[in-house]
Design an enzyme around this catalytic site. Structure first.
Site, PDB file in Angstrom:
ATOM      1  CE  LYS A  13     -25.478  -4.627  -8.201  1.00 22.80           C
ATOM      2  NZ  LYS A  13     -27.137  -3.883  -8.993  1.00 22.80           N
ATOM      3  CB  THR A  14     -23.611  -0.717  -9.257  1.00 21.20           C
ATOM      4  OG1 THR A  14     -24.181  -0.309 -11.167  1.00 21.20           O
ATOM      5  CG2 THR A  14     -22.630  -0.052  -8.058  1.00 21.20           C
ATOM      6  CG  ASP A  50     -31.884   3.756  -5.896  1.00 19.05           C
ATOM      7  OD1 ASP A  50     -31.125   4.139  -4.253  1.00 19.05           O
ATOM      8  OD2 ASP A  50     -31.968   3.468  -6.551  1.00 19.05           O
ATOM      9  NE  ARG A  59     -32.559  -2.971 -13.174  1.00 19.68           N
ATOM     10  CZ  ARG A  59     -31.659  -2.069 -12.775  1.00 19.68           C
ATOM     11  NH1 ARG A  59     -31.302  -1.969 -11.916  1.00 19.68           N
ATOM     12  NH2 ARG A  59     -30.565  -2.507 -13.768  1.00 19.68           N
ATOM     13  N   GLY A  89     -29.146  -4.564 -11.951  1.00 18.48           N
ATOM     14  CA  GLY A  89     -27.665  -4.694 -12.628  1.00 18.48           C
ATOM     15  C   GLY A  89     -27.123  -5.924 -12.758  1.00 18.48           C
ATOM     16  CG  ASP A 134     -23.686   2.010 -13.991  1.00 16.72           C
ATOM     17  OD1 ASP A 134     -23.669   1.761 -14.444  1.00 16.72           O
ATOM     18  OD2 ASP A 134     -25.083   2.356 -13.849  1.00 16.72           O
TER      19      ASP A 134
HETATM   20  P1  FBP Z   1     -27.690  -1.261 -11.202  1.00 13.50           P
HETATM   21  O1  FBP Z   1     -27.475   0.134 -11.053  1.00 13.50           O
HETATM   22  O2  FBP Z   1     -28.304  -2.017 -10.819  1.00 13.50           O
HETATM   23  O3  FBP Z   1     -25.868  -2.102 -10.976  1.00 13.50           O
HETATM   24  O4  FBP Z   1     -27.551  -1.478 -12.857  1.00 13.50           O
HETATM   25  C1  FBP Z   1     -26.615  -0.662 -13.916  1.00 13.50           C
HETATM   26  C2  FBP Z   1     -27.060  -0.495 -15.025  1.00 13.50           C
HETATM   27  O5  FBP Z   1     -26.123  -1.666 -15.841  1.00 13.50           O
HETATM   28  C3  FBP Z   1     -27.280   0.248 -15.294  1.00 13.50           C
HETATM   29  O6  FBP Z   1     -25.896   0.103 -16.627  1.00 13.50           O
HETATM   30  C4  FBP Z   1     -28.163   0.687 -16.856  1.00 13.50           C
HETATM   31  O7  FBP Z   1     -28.547   1.684 -17.360  1.00 13.50           O
HETATM   32  C5  FBP Z   1     -28.738  -0.542 -16.769  1.00 13.50           C
HETATM   33  O8  FBP Z   1     -27.968  -1.644 -15.999  1.00 13.50           O
HETATM   34  C6  FBP Z   1     -30.344  -1.207 -17.272  1.00 13.50           C
HETATM   35  O9  FBP Z   1     -30.758  -2.034 -15.925  1.00 13.50           O
HETATM   36  P2  FBP Z   1     -31.245  -3.628 -16.708  1.00 13.50           P
HETATM   37  O10 FBP Z   1     -30.553  -4.650 -16.717  1.00 13.50           O
HETATM   38  O11 FBP Z   1     -32.630  -2.776 -15.681  1.00 13.50           O
HETATM   39  O12 FBP Z   1     -31.904  -3.234 -18.743  1.00 13.50           O
END
Ligand code: FBP
Length: 551
Positions: A201-202, A175, A144, A80, A204
């Site tokens: 990175k994230t 991951d 992803r 993400g 979250d």
């Molecule tokens: P990452 O863990 O890859 O950084 O992504 C986090 C996130 O933004 C979450 O907060 C959310 O649930 C998810 O990605 C949404 O995924 P997508 O971008 O595939 O809709």
């Protein structure tokens, strides 16, 4: 992309991110410490990572040491979006070029799939300059996919040989950094010269530990959501008629919700980790919310703000049990269930007595049909696509029902709810100064690790609550951060995901204040992220980081 850029973007293009002293120095070396060990599962980790297990901690310091031969290096964005990704690449590029202007940087396109397929573009100064201090991952895009199977690993090695690649930098979450370590181990075993370095990175905020103080993007995303929540708080106290139920992004951990609660002080914030620790049921969660709504109503306040983390459903005990039941049923007869002609038929089948216990059947029956349907779906990894569950609407429905039943007993409470979801709004925001500086420094650090030919590391910048003059750059061997966790139903070695620590200072600060915030209007209005102005406003870290570091 449009040729026109906003005035703010023009100003930001000229912003020079701050660096820790060691990275500013023309003479740099990487100092290695003592060998490391993971906290748990040592034998299993050593077995899977025989070539990279136990590497030492590394710190970047001023000194003679690193060679300056021209390098060919790749970079990939994984998962993400998170504000600051472009600055990691810019920092990486600048540090490579500063060491040797002949060095070249290639950006693998659309995430790890680009690495597997060997799709990349040359990242020249002209390209990099267009993206300095901007949000988004659009310079090379993200994806992803995962580099996991032996075929993927072999394909990467072959592409790196063809490109004569010295190093790859993987910008991703827990991951992706784990998979980067797997690739590093594979390449080392195969005697490939390509080293692999990760960057945390994230938005979250769940990739953090003793070594990594925070993942990048968390700062900007939380500040952006907090601005929006603050605006809604102001609207609520102006209109005095709506209850706003706001769901915030964050796949599992509640760090984003907790930080935004500390910043804006809404009436109710649900913290998934606490709900799990107490074993609270869905009904229990609804009762807690109703209690606050009733008390505020009695005080003449028929409005309020509730914040709910996206990951909540899987932390509620009976929903978790229900999801486990449904997963088991789908594991046995997914095709049959989806061949049934109507949702009613599917519902009858999965809730029959030989499939699940009465309580789970009742919980399932209490959910609106659209959520029942989502819970019968699984993504390609076998997970429930939880981001499609509109938890805010579910809670609104259940709270409305409960208030309806109170009314039947003579207690009338006015309740006009509105649901919101803030997620994508924050992931590509222009990085705050904190994230701009932090990411640029991470990119610089990654370049020094590639120059030092270190592999299987995630870079870090420490001392982040202090001015950048006191920041320390280094890296942690990924094997040190691994542990066994159940992912996709299987025990896997992964970097330990950090959930909200209920004994940690951020949660304690929240818990000590929430009763006051619930009944009174103690809202705080943080306003938009500031890029120019006094340092205490523009460069401040999140409250979470400040409390965790005792700053
Ligand atoms: P990452 O863990 O890859 O950084 O992504 C986090 C996130 O933004 C979450 O907060 C959310 O649930 C998810 O990605 C949404 O995924 P997508 O971008 O595939 O809709």
């Amino acid at each position: 992309m449009s040729a026109r850029i906003s005035d703010l973007q023009k100003q930001r293009a000229g912003y020079q991110p701050k660096l820790p002293p060691a990275l500013r120095s023309g003479k740099i070396k990487v100092e290695l410490g003592a060998a490391t060990e993971p906290a748990t599962d040592r034998e299993a980790i050593r077995k899977e990572f025989p070539n990279t297990y136990g590497q030492p901690l590394a710190r970047i310091v001023h000194g003679e040491g690193l060679e300056s031969t021209p390098l060919k290096v790749g970079v990939v964005l994984s998962g993400g979006q998170a504000p600051g990704g472009h600055n990691v690449i810019a920092g990486f590029f600048d540090a490579l070029k500063a060491a040797n202007s002949e060095s070249r940087l290639f950006g693998f396109l659309k995430g790890p799939k680009g690495v597997i397929k060997g799709r990349y573009k040359d990242l020249t100064a002209e390209v990099i300059d267009r993206y300095r201090n901007t949000g988004g991952f659009d310079m090379i895009m993200s994806g992803r996919d995962k580099i996991e199977s032996t075929e993927h690993l072999a394909a990467c090695k072959s592409n790196f040989n063809d490109m004569d690649l010295d190093g790859l930098v993987v910008i991703g979450g827990d991951d992706s950094n784990t998979n980067a370590a797997v690739l590093a181990e594979y390449l080392k075993a195969q005697r490939s010269k390509t080293v692999v370095v990760g960057v945390p990175k994230t938005i979250d905020g769940d990739m953090k530990n003793d070594q990594i103080e925070v993942s990048f993007g968390f700062d900007t995303a939380c500040k952006t959501y907090s601005e929006l929540i603050g605006n809604i708080c102001r609207d609520a106290t102006s209109a005095v008629k709506y209850w706003h139920f706001i769901r915030l992004m964050g796949r599992a951990a509640s760090h984003v919700a907790l930080e935004c609660a500390l910043q804006t002080q809404p009436n109710i914030t649900l913290i998934s980790e606490e709900i799990q620790a107490k074993g609270t049921t869905l009904e229990g969660v609804v009762d807690q919310i109703v209690d606050v709504i009733v008390k505020r109503s009695e005080a003449g306040r028929n409005y309020g703000i509730l914040v709910v983390p996206e990951g909540l459903p899987e932390f509620i005990s009976d929903i978790k049990t229900l999801i486990d039941h449904l997963s088991a049923i789908l594991g046995r007869e997914e095709k049959y269930i989806h061949s049934l002609p109507s949702h009613e038929d599917r519902f009858q089948h999965v809730t029959s007595q030989d499939q699940m216990d009465d309580h789970s059947a009742r919980v399932y029956g209490s959910l609106p049909q659209d959520i029942q349907e989502v819970l019968l779906r699984r993504d390609e990894h076998g997970n429930v696509p939880l981001s499609q569950v509109k938890t805010e609407d579910l809670l609104i429905d259940l709270v409305s029902d409960k208030l309806g039943s109170l009314e039947a007993h003579g207690k009338k409470v006015k309740f006009s709810p509105l649901g919101h979801f803030f997620g994508y709004e924050g992931r590509c925001a222009m990085p705050s100064n904190f994230d701009a500086d932090y990411c640029y420094s991470l990119g610089h650090a990654a370049a020094q690790f590639v120059r030092a030919r270190l592999t299987g590391y995630t870079v870090n910048i420490q001392n982040l609550t202090r001015p950048s003059d006191q920041w320390i750059a280094g890296g942690t061997p990924v094997t040190m951060m691994l542990n066994k966790e159940v992912r996709k139903g299987e025990e896997t070695l992964v970097i330990k995901k950090a959930l909200v620590d209920l004994d940690g200072e951020p949660f304690k600060r929240f818990a000590a204040n929430r009763d006051n915030w619930a009944l009174n209007d103690e809202y705080v209005f943080p306003g938009p992220v500031q890029y120019f102005g006094p340092s205490e406003i523009c460069d401040a870290p999140t409250i979470t980081l400040a409390l965790e570091k005792g700053a």
